[in-house]
Design a protein around this motif. Structure first.
Motif, PDB file in Angstrom:
ATOM      1  N   VAL A 128       0.847  -1.190   0.000  1.00 28.71           N
ATOM      2  CA  VAL A 128       0.000   0.000   0.000  1.00 28.71           C
ATOM      3  C   VAL A 128       0.887   1.246   0.000  1.00 28.71           C
ATOM      4  CG1 VAL A 128      -1.779   1.293   1.251  1.00 28.71           C
ATOM      5  CG2 VAL A 128      -1.797  -1.219   1.263  1.00 28.71           C
ATOM      6  N   ARG A 131       0.983   7.353   1.075  1.00 33.26           N
ATOM      7  CA  ARG A 131      -0.096   8.348   1.139  1.00 33.26           C
ATOM      8  C   ARG A 131      -1.442   7.680   1.426  1.00 33.26           C
ATOM      9  NH1 ARG A 131      -3.891  10.331  -2.175  1.00 33.26           N
ATOM     10  NH2 ARG A 131      -3.199   9.026  -3.915  1.00 33.26           N
ATOM     11  N   LEU A 132      -1.726   6.578   0.723  1.00 35.84           N
ATOM     12  CA  LEU A 132      -2.991   5.872   0.942  1.00 35.84           C
ATOM     13  C   LEU A 132      -3.026   5.203   2.304  1.00 35.84           C
ATOM     14  CD1 LEU A 132      -3.570   4.252  -2.583  1.00 35.84           C
ATOM     15  CD2 LEU A 132      -4.678   6.268  -1.601  1.00 35.84           C
ATOM     16  N   LYS A 135      -3.858   7.958   4.756  1.00 35.65           N
ATOM     17  CA  LYS A 135      -5.216   8.491   4.567  1.00 35.65           C
ATOM     18  C   LYS A 135      -6.293   7.486   4.937  1.00 35.65           C
ATOM     19  CE  LYS A 135      -6.852   8.998   0.379  1.00 35.65           C
ATOM     20  NZ  LYS A 135      -8.199   8.303   0.336  1.00 35.65           N
ATOM     21  N   ASP A 136      -6.114   6.215   4.569  1.00 38.18           N
ATOM     22  CA  ASP A 136      -7.184   5.223   4.718  1.00 38.18           C
ATOM     23  C   ASP A 136      -7.024   4.291   5.918  1.00 38.18           C
ATOM     24  OD1 ASP A 136      -8.307   6.210   2.384  1.00 38.18           O
ATOM     25  OD2 ASP A 136      -7.167   4.828   1.114  1.00 38.18           O
ATOM     26  N   ILE A 137      -5.815   4.197   6.467  1.00 36.29           N
ATOM     27  CA  ILE A 137      -5.590   3.213   7.539  1.00 36.29           C
ATOM     28  C   ILE A 137      -5.158   3.867   8.855  1.00 36.29           C
ATOM     29  CG2 ILE A 137      -4.272   1.186   8.254  1.00 36.29           C
ATOM     30  CD1 ILE A 137      -3.973   0.492   5.274  1.00 36.29           C
ATOM     31  N   PRO A 140      -7.412   7.506  10.154  1.00 35.42           N
ATOM     32  CA  PRO A 140      -8.742   7.245  10.720  1.00 35.42           C
ATOM     33  C   PRO A 140      -8.682   6.624  12.110  1.00 35.42           C
ATOM     34  CG  PRO A 140      -8.690   6.612   8.410  1.00 35.42           C
ATOM     35  CD  PRO A 140      -7.272   6.923   8.797  1.00 35.42           C
TER      36      PRO A 140
END
Length: 219
Positions: A128, A131-132, A135-137, A140
């Motif tokens: 992964v 950046r992702l 942002k996604d893991i 949050p």
């Protein structure tokens, strides 16, 4: 005691308008501070030493000097250097936003580092992108941990917003001073806006606890 709250009754609508004027710049400042603070938090956990250094110096400056000094520099000193006549509203947003970013960056950094390292290792093992992954893991999960601290920062900014009265911004505090000068009585208008500040802080605190409780039960 020489008190007469009836004298401020005609001025109540004028002072109540200060609620929106106060919240208006505080909300914009906290959004600006959160966005900038997130960037500096990522700088602090970066493997690039230059970014660590930049974020560290920024935090040191804005946490190590008084907020009112920062406000005065932006409103009075910057126009002297640039020739640009900055408004009290913009000055307030910049001063409070830049100051808040220093504190928010530390809050977010601590929240990110509190996330189980296994999450990062698993994301890296799956390929992964960084950046992702953030942002996604990671972010949050970190947000759930740092929400109470962020709400405390919002409450602190709301209380400290009274400092903008020193540059003539017509917030709650400034309006109380205007009324006091007009009727030659300061206790009554100051107590009146003091109660408004207290109510605002209690409302924000209650909302923060409700959001925190919802996040807790959503796990």
């Amino acid at each position: 005691m020489n008190l007469d709250f009836s004298q401020i009754v005609p001025y109540i609508p004028f002072m109540l308008k200060g609620i929106w004027e106060t919240l208006k710049f505080v909300i914009v400042a906290i959004i600006f501070g959160f966005a900038l603070g997130t960037v500096f938090a990522l700088f602090k956990i970066s493997h690039i030493k230059a970014l660590n250094w930049i974020a560290g110096i920024y935090t040191s400056i804005f946490r190590g000097t008084p907020l009112i000094l920062q406000l005065m520099i932006i409103y009075f000193a910057v126009p002297q250097l640039t020739g640009y006549d900055i408004t009290p509203f913009l000055s307030s947003i910049l001063a409070f936003g830049l100051n808040s970013a220093a504190y928010v960056s530390e809050i977010i950094r601590a929240g990110i580092q509190a996330v189980d390292k296994g999450q990062t290792e698993a994301a890296q093992a799956l390929g992964v992108p960084y950046r992702l992954m953030m942002k996604d893991i990671i972010l949050p999960q970190a947000m759930k941990n740092i929400l109470p601290a962020l709400m405390n920062e919002f409450v602190s900014l709301t209380k400290e917003s009274a400092l903008v009265s020193t540059i003539g911004y017509l917030d709650l505090m400034r309006r109380a001073q205007v009324v006091g000068a007009d009727i030659y009585r300061n206790f009554e208008p100051l107590i009146f806006v003091g109660v408004i500040y207290w109510v605002m802080v209690m409302v924000l605190t209650t909302l923060g606890k409700r959001v925190e409780r919802r996040l807790k039960y959503s796990d």
